[in-house]
Motif scaffolding. Structure first.
Motif, short mmCIF file in Angstrom:
data_model
loop_
_atom_site.label_atom_id
_atom_site.label_comp_id
_atom_site.label_asym_id
_atom_site.label_seq_id
_atom_site.Cartn_x
_atom_site.Cartn_y
_atom_site.Cartn_z
N SER A 70 0.83 -1.20 0.00
CA SER A 70 0.00 0.00 0.00
C SER A 70 0.87 1.26 0.00
CB SER A 70 -0.89 0.01 1.25
OG SER A 70 -1.53 1.26 1.36
N PRO A 71 0.45 2.27 -0.74
CA PRO A 71 1.17 3.55 -0.70
C PRO A 71 1.15 4.16 0.71
CG PRO A 71 -0.90 3.76 -1.93
CD PRO A 71 -0.67 2.30 -1.70
N ARG A 72 0.18 3.72 1.51
CA ARG A 72 0.13 4.23 2.88
C ARG A 72 1.37 3.77 3.66
NH1 ARG A 72 -4.57 6.18 4.85
NH2 ARG A 72 -3.99 5.40 6.89
N GLU A 75 4.95 4.72 0.14
CA GLU A 75 5.03 5.83 -0.82
C GLU A 75 6.18 6.77 -0.47
OE1 GLU A 75 1.57 7.92 -3.23
OE2 GLU A 75 1.69 8.74 -1.21
N ARG A 79 9.39 7.57 -2.92
CA ARG A 79 9.55 8.96 -3.36
C ARG A 79 10.98 9.41 -3.10
NH1 ARG A 79 3.97 11.76 -1.63
NH2 ARG A 79 2.87 11.38 -3.60
N TYR A 90 7.38 13.47 -7.09
CA TYR A 90 5.95 13.42 -7.41
C TYR A 90 5.71 12.87 -8.82
CZ TYR A 90 5.48 15.67 -2.99
OH TYR A 90 5.54 15.92 -1.65
N GLU A 93 4.24 6.84 -8.86
CA GLU A 93 2.95 6.31 -8.42
C GLU A 93 3.13 4.87 -7.97
OE1 GLU A 93 0.03 7.77 -7.96
OE2 GLU A 93 0.73 9.71 -8.72
N ASN A 96 -1.19 -0.84 -5.70
CA ASN A 96 -1.30 -1.63 -4.47
C ASN A 96 -1.72 -3.06 -4.83
OD1 ASN A 96 -2.04 -2.78 -2.03
ND2 ASN A 96 -3.05 -0.94 -1.26
N LEU A 119 -4.35 -2.54 -12.28
CA LEU A 119 -3.90 -1.52 -11.32
C LEU A 119 -2.60 -0.87 -11.80
CD1 LEU A 119 -4.71 -3.25 -7.89
CD2 LEU A 119 -6.00 -1.44 -9.06
N ARG A 121 -1.72 -0.65 -14.95
CA ARG A 121 -2.07 0.16 -16.11
C ARG A 121 -2.59 1.53 -15.64
NH1 ARG A 121 -6.13 -2.38 -18.12
NH2 ARG A 121 -5.02 -3.93 -19.33
N ALA A 122 -3.41 1.52 -14.59
CA ALA A 122 -3.94 2.78 -14.06
C ALA A 122 -2.82 3.65 -13.51
CB ALA A 122 -4.98 2.50 -12.97
N ALA A 125 -0.97 5.11 -16.38
CA ALA A 125 -1.75 6.17 -17.02
C ALA A 125 -1.69 7.44 -16.18
CB ALA A 125 -3.20 5.71 -17.18
N LYS A 126 -1.74 7.26 -14.85
CA LYS A 126 -1.72 8.43 -13.98
C LYS A 126 -0.35 9.09 -14.03
CE LYS A 126 -2.81 10.18 -9.42
NZ LYS A 126 -2.82 9.96 -7.97
N ARG A 129 0.62 11.56 -16.50
CA ARG A 129 0.02 12.89 -16.40
C ARG A 129 0.48 13.66 -15.16
NH1 ARG A 129 -2.60 9.33 -19.09
NH2 ARG A 129 -3.77 9.92 -20.95
N ASN A 130 1.40 13.06 -14.41
CA ASN A 130 1.94 13.77 -13.24
C ASN A 130 2.86 14.90 -13.71
OD1 ASN A 130 0.67 11.81 -11.78
ND2 ASN A 130 2.44 11.29 -10.51
N ASP B 28 -7.02 -1.60 2.97
CA ASP B 28 -5.71 -2.13 3.38
C ASP B 28 -5.86 -3.06 4.58
OD1 ASP B 28 -4.36 -0.81 1.42
OD2 ASP B 28 -3.40 0.67 2.72
N GLN C 450 -5.71 13.22 -14.32
CA GLN C 450 -5.08 12.02 -13.76
C GLN C 450 -6.13 10.98 -13.39
OE1 GLN C 450 -2.79 14.30 -10.80
NE2 GLN C 450 -1.02 13.08 -11.38
N GLU C 454 -7.01 7.20 -14.94
CA GLU C 454 -7.06 5.96 -14.16
C GLU C 454 -8.36 5.21 -14.43
OE1 GLU C 454 -5.23 5.87 -9.95
OE2 GLU C 454 -5.92 7.93 -10.24
N ALA C 457 -8.17 3.51 -17.61
CA ALA C 457 -7.24 2.39 -17.58
C ALA C 457 -7.83 1.17 -16.90
CB ALA C 457 -5.94 2.81 -16.89
#
Ligand SMILES: Cc1cc2nc3c(=O)[nH]c(=O)nc-3n(C[C@H](O)[C@H](O)[C@H](O)COP(=O)(O)OP(=O)(O)OC[C@H]3O[C@@H](n4cnc5c(N)ncnc54)[C@H](O)[C@@H]3O)c2cc1C
Ligand code: SF4
Ligand code: SF4
Ligand code: SF4
Lengths: 194, 72, 460
Positions: A70-72, A75, A79, A90, A93, A96, A119, A121-122, A125-126, A129-130, B28, C450, C454, C457
């Motif tokens: 998890s990014p929690r 992340e 980074r 930033y 991405e 999870n 997940l 792929r998303a 994709a995100k 665009r960051n 989570d 963004q 998503e 996707a």
């Protein structure tokens, strides 16, 4: 053209025993913008992070996706990894695929792998665009206000003042002291309260 | 229920928008506790359920989602 | 108290109230009303001539009405600062327009009847909320104890004043009704606490111990006296607390487990009727005085404080900490910390610990020269912002304000209203970006583009 690197983590067997991690990396290679994809046992370990840094240099990556926990949790870790290799933190991405995939679909390996691919792929994709971001800063007035001058307010004010900072100790009554100064002796020591 | 739903093997495609602070953390936690659920839900993390523009929901349906969950 | 007053880094503002709080962590702008004391603190020497000569007597709030004070007064002799205030509601100069005694007698010419409230705005980097508690208004609900109509049914705080050497009786425990020394004193615990029907569901945490203290003081000060304590449970979870209780019990305090069902006056005795649930029988005590251990509730005015600082409150109106175990002094407002009984009932050792913890949090903040802010905040595209202010209305953190910009349109300077985001206040929730009808507001790190990418996707 964006140059995204995708890093799929086994998390020992936590992820790899359910999700086909090599398959996910393979699928990721075909996503728009992805120029490099690989899998590794522990992405968050020192060698794992070093692998990311090396790939950034070798493949001139400008964006990073890590598919892992998890990014929690990690992340901030990744980074920092990106930042240490010269990529804006930033432009990163996470997908999870542990807490929200391998661990909850343990009996559906195929479904879990399909989900992991989606997940990733998303996330790709995100990340395409960051834009680079940088934290702002705000100044700090090093002076504290304490509202209420009972024993709590007096103690806090004294501690802050002893550390060398200015404090305003405010009370709506004509005197400081609060309830404690009404007391006679106080438990458990029976010493006086003022 | 549409006929397709009864056809064997059909599973709805669900998109879930989860708030980073609560629902996403909850998902989570479900993982930490190894709670099992079907693999046909795709979570998109948002900073708050208030971030979910109705446009996002419509877009999901447009692109073929069968259900959208906003959790926060 | 004196230490706080004399510390070179501490400025006291008493008789003052916070009226407004603007800004954010590191940069709060606080508007404070300094109420008119009617005495010039720079001239007053605290000699006391004024309150000696003042002809107007009223009940002392500090002594909970057990004693009197003058219209110009210090709440108690050791008050800090030792500058009196004039209570304008009772002072004859204000109520009848003539008197002027204190002004005539003051050798320092410190009395100023024309003094006005003063409003100041000051900057602070952090705020500690330590507004404490009040006692539950038992008179309004406990009919079985007489709704406050028997003068010798008092609260623990009244008892403290009676027992205090600088209190209204010079420290003699006497009955408020006739000034006689009570021989039999009954204590009733959990009045308003742990009573969902009439009071609060919580335990007030200090009463078991202060009642043991009071029982000890009765036995110590009044020869041949009897102290009888009615209790539901005895809770002494603190260092040296159980030992303290046992000492009181060995001194002869009688602990009766059960609730009191009625207190009523018979002659000059108060008849206390209740049940001893351990023995399973009714008991009746003819007492001279009854002391109620009443619940602690948040200080009046908590609503205003919560609103100004954006604090949340719990079901009992105490201020809510950010996490009950891991962030006990933080609040959901960055830079605002909690200390003492305003966060929940507690005794002095716990209050002091929490206050020191809050102080450390403040110092932690102050050791930094600048605070880094999360870059994932809202941002306005001024070129397409229509100035409708929808975003301003929905922002839960009041982070958006409208500003005027000027730009050249067709060779002319025109002024236009647009939204502007305060990076210190924005918490990155994105509500504004959803409210914006012209798509001018976006959230960095979670932009519309963004998230839509998503969605596309995962739906593939
Ligand atoms: C009868 C009795 C006996 C006790 N005996 C003991 C004992 O022996 N030992 C022990 O450890 N504990 C004892 N306690 C508990 C003790 O009183 C508290 O733990 C302690 O006083 C809490 O301190 P505080 O500073 O949090 O609150 P308070 O003492 O209530 O101080 C709060 C201050 O804030 C001010 N204030 C409130 N609202 C505002 C506002 N809006 N703006 C500005 N100022 C404001 C008030 O005027 C007050 O000065 C006893 C309690 C009672 C009721
Ligand atoms: S007489 Fe004057 S100097 Fe003395 S206490 Fe009163 S105001 Fe202060
Ligand atoms: S993102 Fe949330 S906190 Fe920030 S300005 Fe918009 S509504 Fe306010
Ligand atoms: S809602 Fe959009 S258009 Fe309206 S003021 Fe805010 S940013 Fe500008």
């Amino acid at each position: 053209m964006k140059r995204v690197g995708v890093f799929v983590c086994h998390c020992g067997t936590n992820i790899a025993s359910v999700v086909d991690v090599k398959g996910v990396a393979e699928a990721a290679r075909s996503f728009p913008g992805v120029v490099y994809a690989t899998d590794y046992q522990y992405m968050c370990s020192d060698p794992g992070q070093e692998l990311i840094r090396k790939a950034i240099k070798e493949h001139r990556l400008d964006r990073v996706v890590v598919a892992s926990c998890s990014p929690r949790l990690h992340e901030p870790t990744f980074r920092r990894t990106c930042a240490s290799a010269g990529v804006n933190p930033y432009l990163f991405e996470m997908a999870n695929i542990r807490e929200q995939c391998a661990w909850v679909h343990a009996k559906d390996k195929e479904g879990a792998t399909r989900k992991a691919v989606d997940l990733v792929r998303a996330a790709v994709a995100k990340v395409c665009r960051n834009v680079p971001l940088s934290p702002g800063t705000i100044s700090i007035t090093k002076r504290a206000l304490v509202i209420g001058a009972g024993i709590a307010g007096m103690q806090a004010a004294l501690d802050i003042a002893d550390a060398g900072y200015k404090v305003v100790l405010l009370d709506r009554e004509p005197t400081i002291g609060g309830n404690m100064v009404k007391l006679d002796k106080t438990f458990p020591t029976l010493d006086c309260s003022a | 229920m549409p006929v397709a739903a009864e056809a064997k093997g059909w599973e709805p495609k669900i998109v879930a928008f989860c708030c980073h602070w609560c629902a996403y953390a909850g998902a989570d936690l479900a993982g930490l506790n190894r709670l099992q659920y079907p693999a046909n839900v795709r979570v998109i993390r948002v900073p708050c359920s208030g971030r979910v523009n109705p446009q996002f929901v419509l877009r999901a349906f447009q692109r073929g989602a069968d259900g959208v969950l906003v959790a926060g | 108290m004196v230490a706080a007053a004399q510390h070179p880094n501490i400025e006291l503002m008493t008789y003052a109230e916070v009226e407004n709080v603007a800004g954010y962590v590191g940069n709060f702008e606080v508007t404070i009303r300094k109420k008119a004391r009617s005495v010039d603190p720079t001239k007053c020497t605290g000699c006391g001539t004024c309150w000696e000569k003042c002809p107007t007597k009223v009940d002392s709030e500090f002594d909970l009405g057990l004693g009197k004070r003058k219209a110009i007064y210090l709440p108690f002799p050791q008050a800090v600062p030792a500058v009196p205030v004039i209570d304008r509601e009772h002072c004859r100069q204000f109520t009848r327009g003539r008197c002027g005694v204190c002004q005539k007698v003051c050798p320092a010419k410190a009395i100023d009847y024309d003094q006005q409230d003063e409003i100041v705005t000051e900057k602070f980097g952090a705020i500690v909320v330590a507004t404490g508690y009040e006692l539950f208004k038992w008179e309004e609900v406990y009919g079985e104890y007489g709704y406050g109509k028997y003068p010798d049914v008092i609260t623990g705080m009244h008892f403290e004043r009676l027992n205090n050497a600088s209190g209204p009786t010079g420290g003699k425990i006497v009955r408020p009704s006739d000034g006689k020394e009570p021989k039999t004193v009954v204590f009733i615990k959990c009045v308003g606490s742990r009573d969902e029907a009439k009071g609060k569901s919580y335990c007030s945490r200090a009463c078991c111990m202060y009642t043991a203290k009071h029982a000890h003081q009765v036995l110590e000060k009044i020869p041949g006296a009897q102290a009888i304590v009615f209790y539901m449970d005895i809770r002494t979870p603190g260092k040296a607390y159980e030992e303290f209780l046992q000492r009181t019990v060995h001194e002869g305090a009688v602990y009766v487990r059960g609730r009191v069902s009625r207190v009523f006056q018979e002659g000059d005795k108060l008849i206390v009727r209740g049940e001893d649930t351990l023995l399973g029988r009714q008991v009746e005590v003819a007492a001279d005085m009854v002391v109620l251990a009443t619940a602690m509730v948040p200080s009046s005015g908590w609503e205003g404080v919560a609103k100004m600082l954006g604090l949340q409150t719990d079901k009992d109106d105490f201020f809510q900490e950010a996490h009950p175990k891991l962030r006990p002094v933080e609040t959901f407002t960055a830079g605002v910390f909690l200390a003492g009984a305003c966060q929940g009932p507690k005794d002095i050792p716990d209050t002091v610990s929490q206050a020191s913890a809050a102080a450390v949090k403040v110092c932690q903040l102050f050791t930094q020269d600048e605070l880094a802010t999360d870059p994932m905040i809202a941002t306005v595209d001024e070129s397409i912002c229509a100035g409708c202010a929808m975003c301003e209305k929905v922002c839960p953190y009041k982070a958006i304000s409208m500003k005027t910009i000027t730009e050249r349109v067709a060779g002319k300077q025109v002024a236009r209203r647009v939204a502007s985001v305060n990076g210190g206040l924005c918490q990155g929730c994105g509500a504004c970006s959803v409210a914006c009808p012209s798509s001018a507001m976006n959230l960095k790190g979670f932009t519309n583009e963004q998230i839509l990418a998503e969605v596309d996707a995962v739906c593939l």
